[in-house]
Design an enzyme around this catalytic site. Structure first.
Site, PDB file in Angstrom:
ATOM      1  N   GLU A  73      -4.507   6.918  -5.496  1.00 33.32           N
ATOM      2  CA  GLU A  73      -4.661   6.125  -6.728  1.00 33.32           C
ATOM      3  C   GLU A  73      -5.986   6.459  -7.379  1.00 33.32           C
ATOM      4  OE1 GLU A  73      -4.136   1.995  -5.822  1.00 33.32           O
ATOM      5  OE2 GLU A  73      -2.132   2.303  -5.030  1.00 33.32           O
ATOM      6  N   ARG A 125       0.846  -1.193   0.000  1.00 33.09           N
ATOM      7  CA  ARG A 125       0.000   0.000   0.000  1.00 33.09           C
ATOM      8  C   ARG A 125       0.884   1.247   0.000  1.00 33.09           C
ATOM      9  NH1 ARG A 125      -3.341  -2.964  -1.478  1.00 33.09           N
ATOM     10  NH2 ARG A 125      -5.412  -3.351  -0.617  1.00 33.09           N
ATOM     11  N   HIS A 144      -1.247  -0.269 -10.028  1.00 26.29           N
ATOM     12  CA  HIS A 144      -1.824  -1.203  -9.032  1.00 26.29           C
ATOM     13  C   HIS A 144      -2.346  -2.477  -9.708  1.00 26.29           C
ATOM     14  CE1 HIS A 144      -3.839  -1.534  -4.821  1.00 26.29           C
ATOM     15  NE2 HIS A 144      -3.517  -2.726  -5.300  1.00 26.29           N
TER      16      HIS A 144
END
Ligand code: DGY
Length: 330
Positions: free
Chosen positions: A273, A244, A292
């Site tokens: 994000e 993360r 991601h």
């Protein structure tokens, strides 16, 4: 087959599910599909929360304020292993079950972390762009050489399932000694005996040539990789993050890259994000950013959606989930 109307519950699906899984849930329950990340859908999502017994989805922050709109909620089935989008204390206090999808994504995320290690160290994306952009007009020179991965010492911060799977790739495939740190008393699996050694957080940073972050985001880990941590890493080391973004102080990382203290970084995750257009991490010469993609393969996303659907249906049916997140320790 369908069940008696009284037994049917209200389910809100807040992230795209494969059609057959959506149909499976519809067989048993009344379903509203609404993606709260779309401004058009948000009002419908919030309206549906009022009657919701179960939620299934991912990638949306569900804090106390949002969840207070759902007075009947019994279960959130997250299509993710990470649970940092949920207010765990609030869920515990309200007795709302939280399920997640560990296990089925371990190997895929470990592949992604290893891809970050390879891409950052060998400058793979940059060099591929060199070809794509028509700049490969003669053999590359030293200025574009990369850094060997095999034989380097890998530091793994977080030695859970994913950290161990990364360590296995490194030790057994790339002949890399592994030094790891984990806040819990994790045992070294038999296959890694003799390859992986436990060390303190500081020792991992000091000894590793490549540091891979595989810890979950929690109050304890938020901001863990700060200026002091990056300064403790070996000069010329590589840093990769597959967990993360908020575990990393991004400004401190940029400073460590700009000063030349760190060689390169490979990042699959960011504090915000999608990464904002004006973020220096998007185009930094020493950063390989991924959007991601940790678990983003057809097979793994399918397995995650199936597991999350099973978890949801079980809990709504009064059975134990296959993979409940343990809220008792929160
Ligand atoms: C998760 O499941 O938490 C991962 O971030 C997905 O890639």
């Amino acid at each position: 087959m369908s069940i008696a109307p009284a037994a049917r519950k209200n389910v809100v699906v807040f992230r795209k599910l494969p059609d057959d899984l959506l149909e499976r849930i519809r067989t048993w329950h009344d379903v509203t599909v609404a993606d709260p990340r779309s401004a058009d859908d948000l009002p419908r999502f919030r309206e549906a929360l009022q009657d919701a017994d179960g939620l299934i989805g991912s990638s949306f922050k569900l804090g106390a304020e949002e969840l207070s709109r759902a007075p009947h909620l019994r279960v959130i089935s997250s299509i993710s292993v990470g649970v940092d989008n949920y207010d765990l204390g609030y869920l515990k206090q309200r007795g709302i079950a939280l399920c997640h999808t560990p296990g089925v994504l371990t190997e895929t995320i470990a592949d992604t972390v290893f891809a970050l290690i390879m891409a950052a160290s060998r400058r793979l994306v940059e060099l591929s762009d060199h070809v794509r952009n028509g700049r490969w007009t003669r053999n590359i020179g030293e200025d574009l050489f990369g850094w060997d991965v095999h034989g380097k010492t890998l530091g793994v911060l977080g030695f859970g399932r994913i950290g161990q799977a990364v360590a296995r790739r490194a030790a057994l495939g790339f002949d890399m000694p592994v030094v790891f740190h984990d806040p819990f008393d994790v045992q070294v699996p038999d296959r890694l005996a003799g390859y992986a050694v436990r060390a303190s957080f500081d020792e991992v940073l000091e000894r590793a040539d490549i540091v891979a972050l595989t810890l979950p985001l929690s109050d304890e880990t938020r901001g863990l990789m700060d200026a002091k941590a990056f300064a403790s890493m070996k000069p010329g080391a590589v840093f990769v993050n597959g967990s993360r973004g908020a575990i990393v102080h991004e400004d401190a990382l940029l400073a460590a890259l700009d000063s030349g203290h760190l060689r390169a970084a490979g990042l699959d995750v960011f504090t915000i994000e999608p990464l904002p257009q004006d973020s220096p991490l998007r185009t930094h010469a020493r950063v390989t950013p991924f959007p991601h993609i940790g678990s983003a393969t057809h097979e793994t996303r399918r397995a995650m959606a199936e597991l999350a659907t099973d978890n949801l249906l079980r809990v709504l049916d009064g059975e134990a989930a296959i993979s409940a997140f343990d809220l008792s320790k929160v």
